[in-house]
Write an enzyme that holds these catalytic residues in place. Structure first.
Site, PDB file in Angstrom:
ATOM      1  CB  SER A   1      -0.904   0.026   1.228  1.00 63.15           C
ATOM      2  OG  SER A   1      -1.533   1.295   1.349  1.00 63.15           O
TER       3      SER A   1
ATOM      4  CG  HIS B   1      -3.873  -1.739  -1.718  1.00 61.88           C
ATOM      5  ND1 HIS B   1      -4.919  -2.535  -2.119  1.00 61.88           N
ATOM      6  CD2 HIS B   1      -4.343  -0.976  -0.701  1.00 61.88           C
ATOM      7  CE1 HIS B   1      -5.984  -2.283  -1.373  1.00 61.88           C
ATOM      8  NE2 HIS B   1      -5.657  -1.325  -0.501  1.00 61.88           N
TER       9      HIS B   1
ATOM     10  CG  ASP C   1      -5.196   1.928   1.134  1.00 61.88           C
ATOM     11  OD1 ASP C   1      -6.148   1.160   0.957  1.00 61.88           O
ATOM     12  OD2 ASP C   1      -4.098   1.564   1.598  1.00 61.88           O
TER      13      ASP C   1
ATOM     14  CG  MET D   1      -8.314   6.810   2.976  1.00 60.27           C
ATOM     15  SD  MET D   1      -7.324   6.838   4.478  1.00 60.27           S
ATOM     16  CE  MET D   1      -6.557   5.227   4.395  1.00 60.27           C
TER      17      MET D   1
ATOM     18  CG  HIS E   1      -9.519  -0.094  -0.429  1.00 62.80           C
ATOM     19  ND1 HIS E   1      -8.960  -0.327   0.812  1.00 62.80           N
ATOM     20  CD2 HIS E   1     -10.867  -0.128  -0.239  1.00 62.80           C
ATOM     21  CE1 HIS E   1      -9.913  -0.494   1.701  1.00 62.80           C
ATOM     22  NE2 HIS E   1     -11.076  -0.361   1.091  1.00 62.80           N
TER      23      HIS E   1
ATOM     24  CG  MET F   1     -11.375   2.919   2.228  1.00 61.14           C
ATOM     25  SD  MET F   1      -9.958   2.795   3.335  1.00 61.14           S
ATOM     26  CE  MET F   1      -8.612   3.013   2.149  1.00 61.14           C
TER      27      MET F   1
ATOM     28  CG  MET G   1     -11.417  -2.998   5.272  1.00 59.05           C
ATOM     29  SD  MET G   1      -9.865  -2.446   4.528  1.00 59.05           S
ATOM     30  CE  MET G   1      -9.185  -1.404   5.825  1.00 59.05           C
TER      31      MET G   1
ATOM     32  N   GLY H   1      -9.069   4.016   7.492  1.00 57.18           N
ATOM     33  CA  GLY H   1      -8.862   5.447   7.688  1.00 57.18           C
ATOM     34  C   GLY H   1      -7.428   5.834   7.946  1.00 57.18           C
TER      35      GLY H   1
ATOM     36  N   GLY I   1      -3.158   4.297   8.266  1.00 56.06           N
ATOM     37  CA  GLY I   1      -2.164   3.239   8.197  1.00 56.06           C
ATOM     38  C   GLY I   1      -1.531   3.013   9.552  1.00 56.06           C
ATOM     39  N   GLY I   2      -0.792   1.914   9.682  1.00 56.27           N
ATOM     40  CA  GLY I   2      -0.038   1.656  10.896  1.00 56.27           C
ATOM     41  C   GLY I   2      -0.829   1.097  12.058  1.00 56.27           C
TER      42      GLY I   2
ATOM     43  CG  ASP J   1      -5.779  -2.907   3.373  1.00 62.85           C
ATOM     44  OD1 ASP J   1      -4.769  -2.728   4.079  1.00 62.85           O
ATOM     45  OD2 ASP J   1      -6.279  -2.001   2.678  1.00 62.85           O
ATOM     46  N   GLY J   2      -4.771  -4.513   6.384  1.00 57.39           N
ATOM     47  CA  GLY J   2      -4.788  -3.900   7.704  1.00 57.39           C
ATOM     48  C   GLY J   2      -3.880  -4.604   8.690  1.00 57.39           C
ATOM     49  N   GLY J   3      -2.742  -4.005   8.969  1.00 62.21           N
ATOM     50  CA  GLY J   3      -1.849  -4.548   9.983  1.00 62.21           C
ATOM     51  C   GLY J   3      -1.139  -5.824   9.584  1.00 62.21           C
TER      52      GLY J   3
ATOM     53  N   GLY K   1       1.423  -2.190   4.220  1.00 63.42           N
ATOM     54  CA  GLY K   1       1.946  -0.839   4.061  1.00 63.42           C
ATOM     55  C   GLY K   1       3.211  -0.634   4.856  1.00 63.42           C
ATOM     56  CB  SER K   2       3.730   0.168   8.443  1.00 63.17           C
ATOM     57  OG  SER K   2       2.829   1.254   8.484  1.00 63.17           O
TER      58      SER K   2
END
Length: 245
Positions: A10, A35, A37, A39, A68, A70, A139, A144, A146-147, A175-177, A197-198
């Site tokens: 991401s 990816h 994101d 928002m 994606h 959002m 998700m 909303g 990252g991280g 997606d997420g963490g 991402g991170s």
């Protein structure tokens, strides 16, 4: 169930001051998809970037742009993101009253159609649109920012979505963490496409990113191999030529 694991970094976690260079770096580092994101500060409590940024970075890679959205409302913006270079466009089940119409619109634009579920949204929300989908995105954080830390509660949802998909040629994205530490659990639950991402953008070079991507891939592929080995034998439907190019 698909065999191959897709890693989709991401760019929300990239250095925005040199975004084009970052996209080129993760391309060289072995990213399968890019990816994006998007928002809007309305549907989610943050603003990221829009179609013009995607258009600007599109020449930096030939990899699939996994966009994606959002945002709400979403339908008025689908054409703009399609023209900007999106290959897969994912909308949220919660973002509007006519999900079926949104998915039809994405496919009419010649793009692959995805739907995303927030953590509190049950998988039943997509039961009646499965045959319009190329991708389901679960998700594993509240969208909303990252991280955030991975929500273990979503592993069971991933399993249920995998069961719903059955033999349909639909990718199951998470997606997420996502990190090298939980990628195996996510793949074992049935996911075949991992957004990170991170965990990817640690370090400051393509070589660093390559090591991060490889670590996530190795963990996920080992879990996927075990899952396939332990599953009842049945014909596999591969995605060759569908979302993979």
């Amino acid at each position: 169930m698909t065999k191959e694991i897709i890693i989709a970094p991401s760019i929300l976690a990239a250095d925005f001051a040199r975004l084009g260079e970052e996209v080129a770096a993760i391309d060289a580092a072995g990213a399968d998809w890019i990816h994006c994101d998007v928002m809007d500060g309305h549907f989610v409590p943050n603003i990221s970037y829009g179609a013009e940024i995607i258009k600007a970075i599109r020449p930096m890679t030939s990899k699939i742009f996994d966009v994606h959205l959002m945002i709400a409302p979403v339908d008025p913006y689908l054409e703009g993101f399609a023209k900007a270079g999106a290959d897969v466009i994912t909308v949220h089940a919660e973002a509007g009253p006519h999900l079926d119409r949104s998915l039809q619109a994405i496919r009419a634009l010649g793009k692959k159609a995805g739907v995303s579920l927030c953590p509190a949204t049950p998988e039943g929300a997509i039961e009646y649109v499965l045959d319009r989908l190329d991708l389901v995105l679960v998700m594993t954080v509240n969208p909303g920012f990252g991280g955030q830390s991975f929500l273990d509660s979503q592993l069971e949802k991933i399993r249920r979505v995998r069961s719903m998909i059955g033999d349909r040629p639909i990718r199951l994205e998470v997606d997420g963490g996502i990190t090298r530490d939980n990628a195996a659990a996510v793949a074992a639950a049935g996911a075949d496409t991992l957004v990170a991402g991170s965990a990817v953008f640690r370090g400051n070079s393509s070589a660093d990113y390559a090591g991060n991507i490889a670590a996530i891939r190795v963990a996920a592929e080992a879990a996927r191999a075990a899952l396939l080995r332990d599953s009842p034998a049945r014909p596999m439907q591969l995605r060759e030529g569908a979302l993979i190019r």
